[in-house]
Design a protein around this motif. Sequence first.
Motif, PDB file in Angstrom:
ATOM      1  N   LEU A 111       0.968  -1.239  -0.152  1.00  0.00           N
ATOM      2  CA  LEU A 111       0.033  -0.102   0.044  1.00  0.00           C
ATOM      3  C   LEU A 111       0.839   1.324  -0.124  1.00  0.00           C
ATOM      4  O   LEU A 111       0.467   2.121  -0.393  1.00  0.00           O
ATOM      5  CB  LEU A 111      -0.868  -0.149   1.341  1.00  0.00           C
ATOM      6  N   GLN A 112       2.169   1.215   0.578  1.00  0.00           N
ATOM      7  CA  GLN A 112       2.842   2.242   0.667  1.00  0.00           C
ATOM      8  C   GLN A 112       3.860   2.371  -0.544  1.00  0.00           C
ATOM      9  O   GLN A 112       4.591   3.346  -0.527  1.00  0.00           O
ATOM     10  CB  GLN A 112       3.810   2.114   1.968  1.00  0.00           C
ATOM     11  N   HIS A 113       3.787   1.502  -1.414  1.00  0.00           N
ATOM     12  CA  HIS A 113       4.737   1.388  -2.377  1.00  0.00           C
ATOM     13  C   HIS A 113       3.887   1.804  -4.011  1.00  0.00           C
ATOM     14  O   HIS A 113       2.633   1.849  -3.875  1.00  0.00           O
ATOM     15  CB  HIS A 113       5.436   0.200  -2.750  1.00  0.00           C
ATOM     16  N   SER A 114       4.371   1.785  -5.067  1.00  0.00           N
ATOM     17  CA  SER A 114       3.858   2.185  -6.344  1.00  0.00           C
ATOM     18  C   SER A 114       4.151   0.711  -7.345  1.00  0.00           C
ATOM     19  O   SER A 114       3.565   0.656  -8.441  1.00  0.00           O
ATOM     20  CB  SER A 114       4.214   3.394  -6.800  1.00  0.00           C
ATOM     21  N   ASP A 115       5.150  -0.016  -6.716  1.00  0.00           N
ATOM     22  CA  ASP A 115       5.300  -1.246  -7.610  1.00  0.00           C
ATOM     23  C   ASP A 115       4.120  -2.174  -7.902  1.00  0.00           C
ATOM     24  O   ASP A 115       3.311  -2.252  -7.116  1.00  0.00           O
ATOM     25  CB  ASP A 115       6.047  -1.906  -6.798  1.00  0.00           C
ATOM     26  N   PHE A 143       0.905 -11.070  -1.177  1.00  0.00           N
ATOM     27  CA  PHE A 143       1.110  -9.924  -1.243  1.00  0.00           C
ATOM     28  C   PHE A 143       2.603  -9.614  -1.062  1.00  0.00           C
ATOM     29  O   PHE A 143       3.322  -8.393  -1.116  1.00  0.00           O
ATOM     30  CB  PHE A 143       0.743  -9.022   0.025  1.00  0.00           C
ATOM     31  N   CYS A 144       3.661 -10.557  -0.836  1.00  0.00           N
ATOM     32  CA  CYS A 144       5.028 -10.790  -0.890  1.00  0.00           C
ATOM     33  C   CYS A 144       5.337 -10.387  -2.257  1.00  0.00           C
ATOM     34  O   CYS A 144       4.988 -11.008  -3.176  1.00  0.00           O
ATOM     35  CB  CYS A 144       5.460 -12.177  -0.475  1.00  0.00           C
ATOM     36  N   TRP A 145       6.293  -9.477  -2.498  1.00  0.00           N
ATOM     37  CA  TRP A 145       6.743  -8.764  -3.818  1.00  0.00           C
ATOM     38  C   TRP A 145       8.192  -8.950  -3.925  1.00  0.00           C
ATOM     39  O   TRP A 145       8.817  -8.224  -3.296  1.00  0.00           O
ATOM     40  CB  TRP A 145       5.893  -7.306  -3.974  1.00  0.00           C
ATOM     41  N   GLN A 146       8.563  -9.526  -4.951  1.00  0.00           N
ATOM     42  CA  GLN A 146       9.612  -9.774  -5.542  1.00  0.00           C
ATOM     43  C   GLN A 146      10.904 -10.350  -4.759  1.00  0.00           C
ATOM     44  O   GLN A 146      11.638 -11.034  -5.206  1.00  0.00           O
ATOM     45  CB  GLN A 146      10.463  -8.314  -5.754  1.00  0.00           C
ATOM     46  N   VAL A 147      10.919 -10.221  -3.254  1.00  0.00           N
ATOM     47  CA  VAL A 147      11.986 -10.717  -2.526  1.00  0.00           C
ATOM     48  C   VAL A 147      10.995 -11.518  -1.293  1.00  0.00           C
ATOM     49  O   VAL A 147      10.256 -10.764  -0.746  1.00  0.00           O
ATOM     50  CB  VAL A 147      12.900  -9.659  -2.049  1.00  0.00           C
ATOM     51  N   PRO A 148      11.588 -12.724  -1.037  1.00  0.00           N
ATOM     52  CA  PRO A 148      10.978 -13.184   0.144  1.00  0.00           C
ATOM     53  C   PRO A 148      11.298 -12.616   1.538  1.00  0.00           C
ATOM     54  O   PRO A 148      12.314 -11.817   1.272  1.00  0.00           O
ATOM     55  CB  PRO A 148      11.628 -14.785   0.062  1.00  0.00           C
ATOM     56  N   THR A 149      10.715 -12.934   2.706  1.00  0.00           N
ATOM     57  CA  THR A 149      10.715 -12.219   3.668  1.00  0.00           C
ATOM     58  C   THR A 149      10.641 -13.330   5.073  1.00  0.00           C
ATOM     59  O   THR A 149      10.645 -14.323   4.729  1.00  0.00           O
ATOM     60  CB  THR A 149       9.915 -11.167   4.230  1.00  0.00           C
TER      61      THR A 149
END
Length: 346
Positions: A33-37, A211-217
């Motif tokens: 929500l805080q990004h534009s990706d 909702f995880c985007w591009q990189v794991p966590t």
Amino acid sequence: MLRIHFTPRDLTRVTVATKPAPLWEVLLSLHMLQHSDGRLIFEDWRRQVRTKVAPDQMRLLLELMPSRGYSPDFLTPAESAPDFDTALEQALSTPRQQIRSQLDLLGQWRPASPWTRELAQGGRASLQKLGRAIRTYHDAAIAPYWKSIGTHVSADHAHRGEALARHGVDRLLSSLHPRVRWVAPVLQVLDMNDRDLYLDGRGIELQPSAFCWQVPTKLRDPDLKPILVYPIQHAPGILRQASMDATPSSDPLGSLLGSTRAAALEATVSGCTTTELAKRCRISPAAASHQATVLREAGLITTRRAGASVLHEITQLGIWLLSGHGSGRPPVDASGRSRPTDRAPA
């Protein structure tokens, strides 16, 4: 780079979650929500959510869950929960000392606010306030899309299960994500803070996330249950909002395929044999075999032998159709900048 060290015992204790984790989706959706990706995937969702959540409640959550860097581990409990209510209760039941120490750690990277200081004191009123804010956000940003999220996560689990069943744990780990490399006995996760995590026989749970985007966590605390949250394959329609007033007669997929065939396609999300397909659709085995043949010839499912049975599994095209697309072009991968999402500070 994060380096996850496996022992032989750990390799026998690798699991893949069958369902999305509600509070991980809350946390990671707040990041998005805080990004534009990922505009192709998330922009309509962002627009909807920003009109539904009150600014004061959003502010409380964003102070605890910044766009990048550390977020307190208690917000995403390590133990799996069957539903949102249970997960939220687990989070709010975290011992006060753990909450305080994690908020103190958060304060090392961003100034403490009156709200985070109030929460760190561990008062029941502050925890209830946090619970209300999380629930309000979840009801607006996650719950309407939960069925769609669950469909895609279940499909990801089915494909991971196929990799494990057919080729073993090496294939599962090496094909997990483009930013993950399996150099036995170490799983390397690129774009995460430089550190080592030793599993020491505890195994690891792999948690697919919409909702995880591009990189794991992952969780920061190495003493907690090891979990690696990774992105599923993103495609338009992954966040299809369930219609609150939908009726069977208004089901577009049923109108397109027929109700029985649509039910058969949905049954293959988690993978099923012909016998299981017949039971789920309440049809005969012969009819189930026919439905599977039609779906397979259309490229919506795949069929492979699993012992004495055959296993039917949905394809990406099938997921796309199940997500509500009856026309237009099939999905393409969404592109976006790689953004580190490791919750562990450097």
